[in-house]
Design an enzyme around this catalytic site. Structure first.
Site, PDB file in Angstrom:
ATOM      1  CE1 TYR A 134      -5.322   6.480  -2.285  1.00 26.44           C
ATOM      2  CE2 TYR A 134      -5.915   5.623  -0.131  1.00 26.44           C
ATOM      3  CZ  TYR A 134      -5.085   6.378  -0.932  1.00 26.44           C
ATOM      4  OH  TYR A 134      -4.016   7.026  -0.356  1.00 26.44           O
ATOM      5  CE  LYS A 153      -4.926  10.015   2.160  1.00 27.40           C
ATOM      6  NZ  LYS A 153      -5.464   8.652   2.118  1.00 27.40           N
ATOM      7  CG  HIS A 190      -5.476  12.551  -2.173  1.00 22.97           C
ATOM      8  ND1 HIS A 190      -6.216  11.419  -2.453  1.00 22.97           N
ATOM      9  CD2 HIS A 190      -4.209  12.116  -1.984  1.00 22.97           C
ATOM     10  CE1 HIS A 190      -5.415  10.364  -2.439  1.00 22.97           C
ATOM     11  NE2 HIS A 190      -4.196  10.764  -2.155  1.00 22.97           N
ATOM     12  NE  ARG A 241       4.940 -10.089   3.080  1.00 19.72           N
ATOM     13  CZ  ARG A 241       5.299 -10.065   1.814  1.00 19.72           C
ATOM     14  NH1 ARG A 241       4.731  -9.198   0.998  1.00 19.72           N
ATOM     15  NH2 ARG A 241       6.230 -10.889   1.362  1.00 19.72           N
TER      16      ARG A 241
END
Length: 284
Positions: free
Chosen positions: A51, A76, A116, A245
């Protein structure tokens, strides 16, 4: 802070059943997003080496003002095909990748470290798991697990190792509920964690049946879907960078889906994935 139930893992550790994911969140945006999430009450944060936002995530953790033992941090291993994961050399590479992630996060230990992707075509995940066992024995990671594993790979790990993965993180949502895999997990004491628990917003959140259930409870469809995960015994890690959110997704403890609601949600199953099939996925 909203009360979220915990799931007890097979080693006795506890993970909040609703966490915060940062997939596809740029590093610069990860810090404010994770900071907002922790302020809202999330205590489980999920990231990954691929990421490329472990530094931003770690910055938010450091600035959050929450005791480290109150947080559950997951990252991960990206087992790229550009590395040789076989033998001692491979295990050393795993340890180096772990050290890099830990340094970027600015932490002394991880709560959970995951493989992962299994990449079964290379047959290296068993050797990687041996390195995970070593990390676990060192105490620098409290729990080890996997992501995107199928029953074949899980059976291989169970056959070769006494360390059972505490958790398997997989694509899971009402369109793709993974019944068979979840049954295997339950049989072997492996927790199920859902990535893309809201179906990435690709049609799931506009399903008429789910809209109807949401209206019945005066909730959003996203809240209904996350409530479905909780009542199904699944750990979920929704992602958002929008503060409203982020808070909304955590507010799912004040209502309960009844049998009619659960049946309506079950009826939207399509069996279709949004992401790649792990059995053939080999991105380097």
């Amino acid at each position: 802070m909203t009360s979220i139930p915990h799931v007890t893992l097979n080693n006795g550790a506890e993970i909040p059943q609703l966490g915060f994911g940062v997939w596809q969140v740029p590093d610069a945006e990860a810090a404010p997003a994770v900071r907002t999430a922790i302020e809202a009450g999330y205590r489980s944060i999920d990231t990954a080496a691929i990421y490329e936002n472990e530094a931003g995530t770690g910055k938010a953790i450091a600035e959050a003002g929450v005791a480290r033992d109150e947080l559950f941090i997951t990252t991960k291993l990206w087992n790229s095909g550009t590395r040789d994961w076989s033998g001692v050399q491979g295990r050393d590479a795993v340890r180096k990748a772990f050290d890099t992630s830990l340094d970027l996060l600015g932490l002394e230990y991880l709560d959970l470290y995951l493989i992962h992707w299994p990449r079964p075509m290379h047959g290296s995940f068993l050797n990687i798991w041996q390195a995970f066992e070593e990390l676990l024995a060192d105490g620098r990671v409290k729990s080890v697990g996997v992501s995107n594993f199928g029953t074949v790979q899980l059976e291989a790990l169970l056959k070769e190792s006494s360390v059972v993965p505490v958790l398997n993180q997989v694509e899971l949502h009402p369109h793709f509920p993974q019944h068979e895999l979840r049954a295997f997990h339950a049989e072997h004491g492996i927790a199920t964690e859902a990535w893309s628990p809201l179906g990435q917003g690709k049609g799931l959140l506009t399903e008429p049946a789910l809209v109807k259930v949401a209206a019945k409870h005066g909730r959003t469809v996203a809240q209904v879907v996350l409530r479905w995960h909780l009542q199904s015994g699944v750990v979920a890690i929704p992602k958002s960078v929008t503060p409203s959110r982020i808070r909304e997704n955590l507010d799912v403890a004040g209502f309960e889906l009844d049998a009619e609601d659960m049946a309506a949600i079950a009826a939207v199953e399509t069996g279709e994935r949004l992401g790649p099939d792990p059995q053939g996925f080999d991105w380097n």
